[in-house]
Motif scaffolding. Structure first.
Motif, PDB file in Angstrom:
ATOM      1  N   LEU A   1       0.788  -1.215   0.000  1.00  0.00           N
ATOM      2  CA  LEU A   1       0.000   0.000   0.000  1.00  0.00           C
ATOM      3  C   LEU A   1       0.827   1.274   0.000  1.00  0.00           C
ATOM      4  N   SER A   2       2.125   1.186   0.206  1.00  0.00           N
ATOM      5  CA  SER A   2       2.935   2.386   0.267  1.00  0.00           C
ATOM      6  C   SER A   2       4.236   2.165  -0.479  1.00  0.00           C
ATOM      7  N   LEU A   3       4.893   3.273  -0.806  1.00  0.00           N
ATOM      8  CA  LEU A   3       6.148   3.175  -1.536  1.00  0.00           C
ATOM      9  C   LEU A   3       7.212   2.506  -0.709  1.00  0.00           C
ATOM     10  N   ALA A   4       7.318   2.871   0.550  1.00  0.00           N
ATOM     11  CA  ALA A   4       8.403   2.363   1.373  1.00  0.00           C
ATOM     12  C   ALA A   4       7.899   2.091   2.773  1.00  0.00           C
ATOM     13  N   ALA A   5       8.520   1.134   3.432  1.00  0.00           N
ATOM     14  CA  ALA A   5       8.141   0.778   4.789  1.00  0.00           C
ATOM     15  C   ALA A   5       8.590   1.861   5.766  1.00  0.00           C
ATOM     16  N   GLU A   6       8.126   1.736   6.986  1.00  0.00           N
ATOM     17  CA  GLU A   6       8.430   2.739   8.003  1.00  0.00           C
ATOM     18  C   GLU A   6       9.890   2.668   8.445  1.00  0.00           C
ATOM     19  N   TRP A   7      10.421   3.823   8.791  1.00  0.00           N
ATOM     20  CA  TRP A   7      11.690   3.965   9.500  1.00  0.00           C
ATOM     21  C   TRP A   7      11.398   4.979  10.603  1.00  0.00           C
ATOM     22  N   GLN A   8      11.488   4.537  11.869  1.00  0.00           N
ATOM     23  CA  GLN A   8      10.949   5.361  12.945  1.00  0.00           C
ATOM     24  C   GLN A   8      11.821   6.549  13.338  1.00  0.00           C
ATOM     25  N   TRP A   9      13.134   6.470  13.101  1.00  0.00           N
ATOM     26  CA  TRP A   9      14.027   7.548  13.519  1.00  0.00           C
ATOM     27  C   TRP A   9      15.072   7.821  12.446  1.00  0.00           C
ATOM     28  N   SER A  10      15.647   9.010  12.495  1.00  0.00           N
ATOM     29  CA  SER A  10      16.785   9.310  11.634  1.00  0.00           C
ATOM     30  C   SER A  10      17.696  10.311  12.326  1.00  0.00           C
TER      31      SER A  10
ATOM     32  N   ALA B   1      21.117   8.660   8.436  1.00  0.00           N
ATOM     33  CA  ALA B   1      20.972   7.266   8.851  1.00  0.00           C
ATOM     34  C   ALA B   1      19.562   7.065   9.383  1.00  0.00           C
ATOM     35  N   PHE B   2      18.810   6.143   8.760  1.00  0.00           N
ATOM     36  CA  PHE B   2      17.445   5.830   9.179  1.00  0.00           C
ATOM     37  C   PHE B   2      17.451   4.537   9.983  1.00  0.00           C
ATOM     38  N   LEU B   3      16.688   4.525  11.056  1.00  0.00           N
ATOM     39  CA  LEU B   3      16.627   3.378  11.965  1.00  0.00           C
ATOM     40  C   LEU B   3      15.236   2.782  12.002  1.00  0.00           C
ATOM     41  N   TRP B   4      15.169   1.457  11.864  1.00  0.00           N
ATOM     42  CA  TRP B   4      13.932   0.717  12.095  1.00  0.00           C
ATOM     43  C   TRP B   4      14.177  -0.285  13.214  1.00  0.00           C
ATOM     44  N   ILE B   5      13.281  -0.258  14.193  1.00  0.00           N
ATOM     45  CA  ILE B   5      13.304  -1.226  15.293  1.00  0.00           C
ATOM     46  C   ILE B   5      12.004  -2.010  15.239  1.00  0.00           C
ATOM     47  N   PRO B   6      12.048  -3.349  15.334  1.00  0.00           N
ATOM     48  CA  PRO B   6      10.811  -4.132  15.311  1.00  0.00           C
ATOM     49  C   PRO B   6       9.801  -3.610  16.323  1.00  0.00           C
ATOM     50  N   PRO B   7       8.539  -3.496  15.928  1.00  0.00           N
ATOM     51  CA  PRO B   7       7.532  -2.888  16.814  1.00  0.00           C
ATOM     52  C   PRO B   7       7.377  -3.578  18.161  1.00  0.00           C
ATOM     53  N   ASN B   8       7.718  -4.874  18.244  1.00  0.00           N
ATOM     54  CA  ASN B   8       7.564  -5.610  19.495  1.00  0.00           C
ATOM     55  C   ASN B   8       8.877  -5.765  20.250  1.00  0.00           C
ATOM     56  N   CYS B   9       9.917  -5.054  19.850  1.00  0.00           N
ATOM     57  CA  CYS B   9      11.272  -5.287  20.359  1.00  0.00           C
ATOM     58  C   CYS B   9      11.467  -4.677  21.748  1.00  0.00           C
ATOM     59  N   LYS B  10      11.815  -5.517  22.716  1.00  0.00           N
ATOM     60  CA  LYS B  10      12.106  -5.038  24.070  1.00  0.00           C
ATOM     61  C   LYS B  10      13.598  -4.798  24.277  1.00  0.00           C
TER      62      LYS B  10
END
Length: 533
Positions: free
Chosen positions: A16-25, A42-51
């Motif tokens: 549904l979108s061009l690119a997946a989420e990256w939560q921080w940069s 630098a873009f950062l993605w962390i798994p949504p369930n990651c503790k």
């Protein structure tokens, strides 16, 4: 908006979108890009369930890295393992000299601070690189052996090869090596050249304590990655993480990684085009074939996966794919592939493109072939979005507009799965669009400021306007959100995130250069707001 609809959008973001989420940069300090004259991001993605982040895979902006990092199955695997992702655009150092180590360390510390996941400052790394960036993973590991979980060189380079994809010499390793660090060296069948494979075999034979897997992406070329290859890489990563990471990892210091003993693995016979294996796969000590040229694997499961992958392509008839634009077949010009003349539809950004099987001798459509599997055109990288099987449109995203090399550089791939008779096939296409579009009347975007929002808000509509009356498009530069049909949809915020969390939305309008309408590109407008706890 109904809760069920929101969940479906989260599960299927790639559709549904061009690119997946990256939560921080963060800007990468200590580096100025020759492509932009500015610091890379630098873009950062962390798994949504990651503790707790157990490790991080780091790719720089060349070509395949972005698509692999955003592949849903790839991210699902990393979510299960507790592994984060970093994508750097433009690249910091395609080769990775020893002097770049401090830049990468500083980047990880900055992302640890902004995200709230303090362990990122100490997290072990899996470097990944393709083509011109394919030596970077090996060199990173050589200069950071105590911090490297595994190495991924995809359609790339052997360690210390004399045929680097970047064309630049490797740095001097001195007495450094990759002992105990598992590496995956992948080459497509179309680029499986002895000159590129031999250095990998030589390195492993000169360094018998290096667990180096040499793998042929059979049925594929240099510019593509398939779901099957993603599955194989996922298996390699999962086994590397299990073998290397300690049972309990600290969050305030570096983990002590366990070395992998190649003698504890398995060997498989090397890829040979249209030849059955000469030897059966077996544990290293029991393998009866030529160990010097065999492929290494962690265990029987991975050896079996290698054999099954090769069997899909071996001994089958090759096909050739050609692109069709406006009813005419486009010639394949060179190694890069076909070249497209950008001829937009009335909206100024959409275009039609299709692909057919062709006879390589004549360049015409092969009417004798009746395919079981249809040809699928998909995005490799760049500012493009697929609308349907034959319609695409320019769609800018977090890379921005000021990269003179990449911001307007579109790459597409036509691929066709194999069947019982025919081998899989792939053909790439690359072209540039004018950026900015300077023809016609100027236009401006009015994009009202966005107020800060609490984290329980699920979505809201975006309402930027162009004074030329053209529809405005958007992308999320950073933040736990995605955009579909001008609706901003929030994705789950990882549980240890530091609040408030920044979200940056960019509104853009490319303009139009068609016979009936000529309007210049608008200056993009950026709006930032914060998600509060």
């Amino acid at each position: 908006m109904k809760k069920g609809f929101f969940l479906i959008l989260f599960i299927l973001p790639s559709l549904l979108s061009l690119a997946a989420e990256w939560q921080w940069s963060v800007p990468v300090n200590g580096s100025i890009s020759t492509e932009t004259g500015e610091r890379p991001t630098a873009f950062l993605w962390i798994p949504p369930n990651c503790k707790q982040v157990k490790g991080v895979i780091i790719g720089q902006h060349n070509m395949l890295e972005e698509g692999i990092l955003e592949h849903p199955a790839f991210r699902k695997n990393l979510s299960d393992l507790g592994i984060a992702e970093i994508w750097i655009t433009p690249s910091v150092d395609m080769v990775f000299q020893s002097s770049s180590a401090a830049i990468f360390d500083g980047m990880l510390k900055d992302l640890a601070e902004i995200s709230g996941y303090s362990e990122l400052a100490f997290s072990p790394v899996i470097p990944i690189g393709h083509s011109a960036a394919a030596s970077y993973p090996w060199n990173y590991a050589a200069f950071n052996p105590e911090r490297t979980i595994a190495v991924l060189s995809i359609h790339g380079d052997a360690p210390l090869t004399n045929m680097t994809g970047s064309g630049r010499p490797n740095p001097d390793w001195g007495k450094r090596n990759l002992n105990g660090i598992p590496g995956l060296f992948v080459m497509g069948e179309e680029e499986w050249l002895e000159g590129r494979i031999a250095p990998a075999m030589k390195y492993r034979n000169d360094n018998p304590n290096t667990p180096l897997a040499i793998f042929c992406d059979a049925g594929h070329g240099h510019f593509d990655f398939s779901d099957d290859l993603i599955s194989y890489i996922n298996l390699f990563i999962a086994k590397a993480v299990k073998a290397r990471l300690p049972e309990k990892q600290p969050i305030d210091t570096f983990s002590i990684l366990k070395p992998v003993n190649p003698e504890a693995g398995w060997l498989t016979d090397r890829w040979r085009n249209n030849e059955l294996p000469h030897w059966e796969s077996a544990p290293v000590k029991k393998y009866k074939g030529n160990k010097a040229e065999a492929g290494w694997a962690f265990d029987h499961q991975m050896a079996s996966a290698t054999e099954k992958f090769y069997a899909k392509a071996r001994g089958k008839i090759r096909r050739t794919i050609g692109f069709v634009q406006n009813g005419k077949a486009m010639p394949v010009a060179d190694f890069v592939g076909a070249r497209l003349n950008f001829k937009p539809l009335a909206d100024g950004i959409s275009f039609h493109l299709s692909a057919v099987n062709i006879n390589p001798a004549t360049g015409n459509r092969d009417s004798s072939y009746r395919p079981v599997e249809k040809i699928v055109i998909s995005r490799i990288c760049g500012p493009v979005k697929k609308i349907n099987d034959s319609t695409f449109k320019a769609a800018f995203y977090r890379m921005g507009f000021n990269n003179k090399k990449r911001s307007n550089d579109i790459w597409l791939m036509a691929s066709q799965k194999g069947d019982a008779k025919y081998r899989s096939a792939v053909q790439q296409l690359g072209f540039k669009i004018p950026l900015p579009n300077l023809k016609g009347e100027p236009q401006k975007i009015n994009f009202p400021a966005i107020a800060n929002l609490q984290k329980n808000i699920k979505s809201f509509s975006l309402n930027a306007k162009s004074d030329a009356g053209l529809p405005v498009s958007y992308y999320i530069k950073e933040g736990p959100a995605e955009i579909t049909d001008n609706i901003l949809l929030f994705t789950p915020v990882p549980p240890r995130s530091k609040f408030p969390v920044k979200v940056t939305v960019v509104a853009w309008q490319y303009g139009c250069d068609t016979p009936n309408k000529k309007i210049q590109s608008a200056v993009p407008v950026e709006r930032t707001f914060w998600i509060t706890n």
